[in-house]
Design a protein around this motif. Structure first.
Motif, PDB file in Angstrom:
ATOM      1  N   LEU A   1      20.054  17.839  54.907  1.00  0.00           N
ATOM      2  CA  LEU A   1      19.359  17.445  53.678  1.00  0.00           C
ATOM      3  C   LEU A   1      19.018  18.635  52.794  1.00  0.00           C
ATOM      4  O   LEU A   1      18.442  19.616  53.275  1.00  0.00           O
TER       5      LEU A   1
ATOM      6  N   ILE B   1      19.493   7.359  51.634  1.00  0.00           N
ATOM      7  CA  ILE B   1      18.942   6.299  52.495  1.00  0.00           C
ATOM      8  C   ILE B   1      20.005   5.217  52.721  1.00  0.00           C
ATOM      9  O   ILE B   1      20.221   4.759  53.850  1.00  0.00           O
TER      10      ILE B   1
ATOM     11  N   VAL C   1      13.203  11.582  51.942  1.00  0.00           N
ATOM     12  CA  VAL C   1      14.183  10.943  52.837  1.00  0.00           C
ATOM     13  C   VAL C   1      13.723  11.084  54.287  1.00  0.00           C
ATOM     14  O   VAL C   1      13.724  10.112  55.054  1.00  0.00           O
TER      15      VAL C   1
ATOM     16  N   ARG D   1      10.778   8.848  54.985  1.00  0.00           N
ATOM     17  CA  ARG D   1      11.205   7.447  55.078  1.00  0.00           C
ATOM     18  C   ARG D   1      11.851   7.157  56.437  1.00  0.00           C
ATOM     19  O   ARG D   1      11.555   6.144  57.078  1.00  0.00           O
TER      20      ARG D   1
ATOM     21  N   ALA E   1      18.309  11.369  46.792  1.00  0.00           N
ATOM     22  CA  ALA E   1      17.509  10.842  47.895  1.00  0.00           C
ATOM     23  C   ALA E   1      17.782   9.350  48.084  1.00  0.00           C
ATOM     24  O   ALA E   1      17.900   8.864  49.218  1.00  0.00           O
TER      25      ALA E   1
END
Lengths: 205, 541
Positions: free
Chosen positions: A53, A40, A65, A68, A36
């Motif tokens: 993902l 990013i 992720v 975020r 993860a």
């Protein structure tokens, strides 16, 4: 022009197999990440058109992720490619606006169908996941911030009394919260909740 | 383990009264100097008192309800008879002293120091008042009067102290301390057995629920048999009004209002219907139990000499059992947590290795299938191989899901898995294999799910390899405590059946069935062979 994809999965076998599947299609793997945290950073570096993902990864889940990205206002298409998704992560992924969900244990060709549908601006879910998502939409709401905090405290092994002190509420209120959490996550008791908390991205802080 | 006294206090008091009354009558009759007053009246009164005492003894001997009902009236009659006899008898043959001790002791046993003090005060006051009113006379000798008053005061003080020091019917009774740590077998069953031994009960029921949990544990012990099952989710835990003795067939329920008063209630209106449905017998002792994290109640039935004494003992028993159950909960939670961790760890390992490998293999096969070189038979083979990989992966996912949650699987899901497996076996063996389930609802545990998978695989393999079967049908049916699994094929069957000999069950199937505690039978006729397996299934939500 091909659509550039960031592939995030901690299993090299999956990364290479998906890359092989996408060869010759309208999609290309612009980069890959195995956790993860690195995902990013890779999104910032590569700026892919789409992100594929995995959910369960070391150092944080795919849901972290996605969360975020959305918190940063990043609305680029995200597709979850997973071997299994529980009710709570599914509900949260939907609430975060995930664009596609593909199950690794169903027809691999569906990944291409999903990518094409998302590229065309549509949402594409695996049929089983779609059906479950519709059921859940009528049944459950995602955990609140306080409920999430409480789950983390339970996962740390705190007793109701300690949780009450930590959150500044009464023991009775803790029990009420726990009942609601059990119901939302579909677990039977606090032991199951503690054991499964990490799996749904709610492990001890 | 300490058990109750040989006789409950109600029997001791009633029996003591009867013996004293009889002895009193004989003593007065045998002594020509007695009675000193009201000759005919004393005999009539004593005879009536003996009859009354006998009636009370018979009524209360096996009936805690009558014991509680008659306690107060019998006590008042005892005092009245005593006062009359105190006046009517004189000298050393007068049994007034023993009688006085009996009355105060009965009050101390039944109620406590306040009631003992009230009884003693009333008797002494009446005695003094009578003495003062009558004054020195042949009937009241001053010296005798002073000595008797002194005796009454001293004995009163001693018996009031006796009542005040929390005299208990069963000082030995209680659940003994045991070394802290896991107990052998189910800790909840062990706790219930300890409580049953303390009250000398042959049957016990414990309903128990974590205060924030949804599941209710039902523990039952009857003699040597014991079981612990989960009551269906959504059922509420019945609420009890407090510690109580009940008898459903006579609609009786007895509780303590306070230390000296009873509450006589109807069982039907006081006890919830959910409570009554778990009972094996009409009569028993029910005690609510609560700890900080859980609540429930225990019911003792077929208790030897069930009496009102059990209600006095109930609070202590509730405390002792709560401690035991709290420990049991703790150890069960630790055990459950470590088992759950182990399950999750195995599931994670499988997920991270085999499932990901199969998924990757599926993507690669799909990529190969789409390549320009994959045409004709090669393309078909790749497509079939991909389907096989996907089916295996789905089977494995279902197993991993069961491992992670530890929850039973619904018959619908099991049937779907079985149908998927049969489709796989059809391709693998080039036969017609299908699965159907006759039951629409029900659950089976993870263990049974695994057994079904392996047994179906093995049975189909046997049918094809040894019988040359072309068609196999798998039928499942949920029975009350079993899952029935029948695998029928059209193969040539067993040679033993054709020769009229007994068919030996296939060892590969029989070993697994035996391990699961099930049974296996084989029927073989011309053109049809059936393997009939019954697997035990625990109660599931």
């Amino acid at each position: 022009m091909t659509t550039r994809i960031l592939l995030v999965d901690d299993h090299p076998m999956i990364r290479s197999a998906v890359a092989m599947l996408l060869e010759g299609s309208d999609f290309s793997v612009a980069g890959s990440a195995g956790s993860a945290g690195s995902a990013i950073a890779a999104i910032g570096d590569i700026d892919p058109d789409m992100v594929v993902l995995d959910l369960a990864m070391p150092g944080g889940s795919g849901l972290d992720v996605l969360r975020r990205l959305r918190e940063q206002g990043d609305r680029r298409p995200v597709i979850i490619l997973t071997a299994g998704i529980d009710d709570y992560p599914l509900t949260e992924a939907v609430s975060l606006g995930v664009n596609g969900i593909v199950m690794k244990n169903n027809d691999p060709a569906w990944l291409l169908d999903c990518l094409k549908a998302v590229q065309a601006g549509k949402r594409w879910f695996d049929p089983d996941v779609e059906a479950r998502s519709n059921e859940l939409a009528n049944l459950r709401s995602p955990l609140t911030q306080r409920e999430r905090k409480l789950v983390m405290l339970v996962a740390r092994g705190l007793r109701n009394r300690d949780i009450a002190a930590e959150l500044g509420i009464t023991e009775g209120t803790v029990k009420v919260y726990l009942h609601a959490i059990f119901e939302k996550l579909g677990v039977a008791n606090r032991t199951e909740l503690a054991v499964r908390a990490a799996e749904v991205g709610l492990g001890p802080e | 383990m300490a058990a109750g006294p040989l006789q409950p206090s109600g029997r001791v008091i009633a029996g003591g009264r009867l013996l004293l009354a009889s002895l009193f009558l004989i003593a007065v009759w045998a002594d020509s100097s007695q009675p000193t007053h009201w000759n005919a009246g004393v005999y009539a009164l004593l005879a009536a008192y003996v009859a009354w005492s006998l009636a009370v003894t018979l009524l209360v001997w096996n009936d805690w309800w009558q014991d509680a009902r008659l306690a107060a009236p019998a006590h008042v009659i005892d005092v009245a008879v005593f006062m009359t006899m105190l006046y009517a008898t004189q000298g050393y043959t007068s049994p007034y002293f023993t009688f006085f001790i009996f009355i105060l002791l009965a009050a101390a046993i039944r109620w406590g120091w306040r009631e003992t003090a009230v009884t003693a005060g009333a008797i002494i006051a009446i005695y003094l008042a009578a003495g003062l009113m009558l004054g020195p006379s042949p009937e009241i000798e001053v010296q005798d009067f002073i000595v008797r008053t002194g005796h009454l005061l001293i004995i009163s003080a001693i018996l009031i102290w006796f009542g005040a020091n929390q005299w208990a019917a069963w000082p030995r009774l209680g659940i003994p301390e045991e070394p802290h740590g896991p107990v052998a077998g189910d800790p909840f069953i062990a706790s219930l057995r300890a409580g049953m031994a303390a009250v000398d009960a042959r049957r016990g029921i414990l309903l128990w629920r974590e205060s924030v949990g949804q599941e209710i544990d039902l523990v039952r012990v009857a003699g040597e048999d014991a079981s612990r099952t989960a009551v269906s989710r959504g059922r509420s835990l019945p609420r009890l009004p407090g510690n109580c003795l009940f008898r459903l067939d006579k609609d009786r329920l007895l509780m303590r209002a306070d230390a000296s008063r009873w509450r006589f209630l109807g069982a039907a209106e006081t006890l919830p219907a959910e409570f009554r449905e778990h009972l094996d017998r009409a009569e028993g002792l029910a005690i609510p139990i609560a700890t900080g994290a859980a609540e429930g109640y225990v019911v003792f039935q077929e208790v030897r000499a069930l009496s009102t004494d059990h209600l006095d003992f109930a609070p202590r028993l509730a405390r002792d059992m709560a401690v035991r159950l709290q420990e049991a909960e703790l150890f069960a939670a630790v055990e459950e947590r470590s088992m759950a961790k182990a399950r999750v760890a195995v599931a994670r390992d499988l997920h991270d290795s085999v499932v990901q490998f199969l998924a990757g293999l599926g993507f690669r096969l799909e990529a190969l299938k789409r390549s320009p070189a994959a045409v004709g038979e090669l393309g078909d083979n790749l497509a079939e191989l991909k389907d096989t990989v996907m089916t295996e992966q789905r089977q494995l996912r279902a197993f991993i899901k069961g491992l992670r949650t530890g929850k039973p699987i619904s018959l619908n899901d099991l049937t779907r898995d079985c149908a998927s497996l049969c489709a796989l076996l059809s391709r693998q063996w080039n036969i017609d294999c299908a699965c159907a389930c006759k039951s629409e609802t029900g659950w089976v545990p993870l263990r049974t799910q695994l057994d079904v998978h392996h047994l179906v695989r093995e049975a189909v393999a046997n049918a094809v390899r040894h019988g040359g079967a072309k068609q196999v049908r798998v039928a499942m049916q949920r029975e009350e405590k079993h899952l029935s699994l029948t695998v029928t094929d059209d193969g040539q069957g067993f040679a033993a059946a054709a020769e009229g000999r007994e068919i030996a069950p296939p060892a590969s199937l029989n070993g697994r069935v035996r391990e699961a505690g099930g049974t296996l039978k084989v029927r073989s006729e011309a053109g049809e062979t059936a393997v009939v397996i019954r697997l035990p299934v625990e109660d599931a939500p």
